[in-house]
Design a protein around this motif. Structure first.
Motif, PDB file in Angstrom:
ATOM      1  N   PRO A 123       0.725  -0.425   0.097  1.00  0.00           N
ATOM      2  CA  PRO A 123      -0.043  -0.425  -0.020  1.00  0.00           C
ATOM      3  C   PRO A 123       0.296   1.289   0.157  1.00  0.00           C
ATOM      4  O   PRO A 123       1.771   1.442   0.825  1.00  0.00           O
ATOM      5  CB  PRO A 123      -0.842   0.169   1.541  1.00  0.00           C
ATOM      6  N   ASP A 124       0.357   2.372  -0.712  1.00  0.00           N
ATOM      7  CA  ASP A 124       0.653   3.591  -1.284  1.00  0.00           C
ATOM      8  C   ASP A 124       0.454   4.844  -0.251  1.00  0.00           C
ATOM      9  O   ASP A 124      -0.503   5.083  -0.644  1.00  0.00           O
ATOM     10  CB  ASP A 124       1.025   4.120  -1.971  1.00  0.00           C
ATOM     11  N   ASP A 125       0.866   5.193   0.954  1.00  0.00           N
ATOM     12  CA  ASP A 125       0.205   5.737   1.598  1.00  0.00           C
ATOM     13  C   ASP A 125      -0.692   7.231   0.968  1.00  0.00           C
ATOM     14  O   ASP A 125      -0.667   8.403   1.528  1.00  0.00           O
ATOM     15  CB  ASP A 125       1.330   6.366   2.941  1.00  0.00           C
ATOM     16  N   ARG A 126       0.409   7.337   0.261  1.00  0.00           N
ATOM     17  CA  ARG A 126       0.074   8.757  -0.672  1.00  0.00           C
ATOM     18  C   ARG A 126      -0.959   9.154  -2.457  1.00  0.00           C
ATOM     19  O   ARG A 126      -1.282  10.140  -2.459  1.00  0.00           O
ATOM     20  CB  ARG A 126       1.524   8.855  -1.728  1.00  0.00           C
ATOM     21  N   ASN A 127      -1.752   7.825  -1.987  1.00  0.00           N
ATOM     22  CA  ASN A 127      -3.006   7.787  -2.228  1.00  0.00           C
ATOM     23  C   ASN A 127      -3.987   8.308  -1.587  1.00  0.00           C
ATOM     24  O   ASN A 127      -4.058   7.873  -0.898  1.00  0.00           O
ATOM     25  CB  ASN A 127      -3.474   6.682  -2.254  1.00  0.00           C
ATOM     26  N   PRO A 128      -4.569   9.132  -1.966  1.00  0.00           N
ATOM     27  CA  PRO A 128      -5.616  10.596  -2.071  1.00  0.00           C
ATOM     28  C   PRO A 128      -6.711   9.629  -1.437  1.00  0.00           C
ATOM     29  O   PRO A 128      -7.585   8.649  -2.285  1.00  0.00           O
ATOM     30  CB  PRO A 128      -5.917  11.566  -2.597  1.00  0.00           C
ATOM     31  N   GLY A 129      -7.298   9.576  -0.277  1.00  0.00           N
ATOM     32  CA  GLY A 129      -8.432   9.349   0.339  1.00  0.00           C
ATOM     33  C   GLY A 129      -7.952   7.208   0.605  1.00  0.00           C
ATOM     34  O   GLY A 129      -7.436   6.960   0.249  1.00  0.00           O
TER      35      GLY A 129
END
Length: 238
Positions: A123-129
């Protein structure tokens, strides 16, 4: 998607305006051996043909006596055994979330006692929402409600893999290396599909293809004798 004419269970109609990939667009996988009843017993998969009241092949929970002589619970009181399917993608943000929500929405219409969940391999924390807007748009177009509230992406764990009777990774070229690095013992448990992420295909083609795969899987689950899976490497706990 074609179903055998001998099966009389109603299957939801495909939306007339849905994109239908050509055969070349569909994921290709190697043939797999059918599961025997012993395979179902080993994996702990409930008999879907009885609505979950028969929790293992040959174990009738609708009456009679248990092995210790106590009465079996009646159908009205017997707990329903719910089987687990786990969808994996990279971020648990776009593809696997779509597969999870579509599966759970359609499962009652197929008469399946299965619950889907999904996780991410990186998972990438930079994905919005909490979820991709492409996923939400495709769900709205199909008339499928999104869960409320929406959860944020979650990384897969050993417990997630061991709790699922079926594990699907939605793109082999992308997800097999991630599994081999983090969960090498689970690779043989996984069914690999071939659905691209946004770097290789737009949502207007990838998500309808993913839905076709999901519905083909559900059609196989309607008749357990038609399921084709590889060997389980991460077994269910006894």
């Amino acid at each position: 998607m074609e179903l055998s004419t001998k099966r009389k269970r109603a299957v939801p109609d495909q939306r007339a305006d849905e994109f239908t990939p050509s055969p070349a667009d569909r994921g290709r996988g190697s043939p797999r051996s059918p599961l025997s009843r012993d395979d179902f017993e080993r994996r702990g998969i409930a008999d879907v043909s009885t609505g979950g009241r028969q929790t293992r092949f040959g174990e009738n929970r609708s009456g009679g006596l248990e092995s210790d002589g106590s009465p079996c619970p009646s159908p009205s009181t017997a707990p329903v055994a719910v089987n687990q399917i786990l969808f994996l993608c990279t971020g648990n943000y776009y593809r696997s979330r779509y597969a999870e929500i579509v599966f759970n929405h359609l499962a009652p219409a197929y008469g399946l006692v299965w619950q889907a969940t999904s996780r991410g391999l990186a998972p990438d924390d930079r994905n919005p929402g909490p979820i991709s807007q492409h996923t939400l748009a495709a769900l709205r177009s199909a008339g499928i409600p999104a869960p409320n509230p929406l959860r944020f992406p979650m990384p897969v764990t050993e417990n997630d893999l061991s709790a699922a009777q079926i594990v699907v990774a939605v793109k082999e070229a992308e997800h097999r290396p991630l599994l081999q690095r983090s969960f090498p013992g689970a690779v043989g448990q996984v069914e690999f599909w071939h659905v691209h992420d946004l770097d290789c295909a737009g949502p207007e083609s990838a998500l309808p293809q993913l839905r076709i795969h999901v519905e083909e899987l559900m059609a196989r689950l309607v008749d357990p004798s038609e399921i084709r899976w590889g060997p389980m490497v991460v077994p269910r706990s006894a």
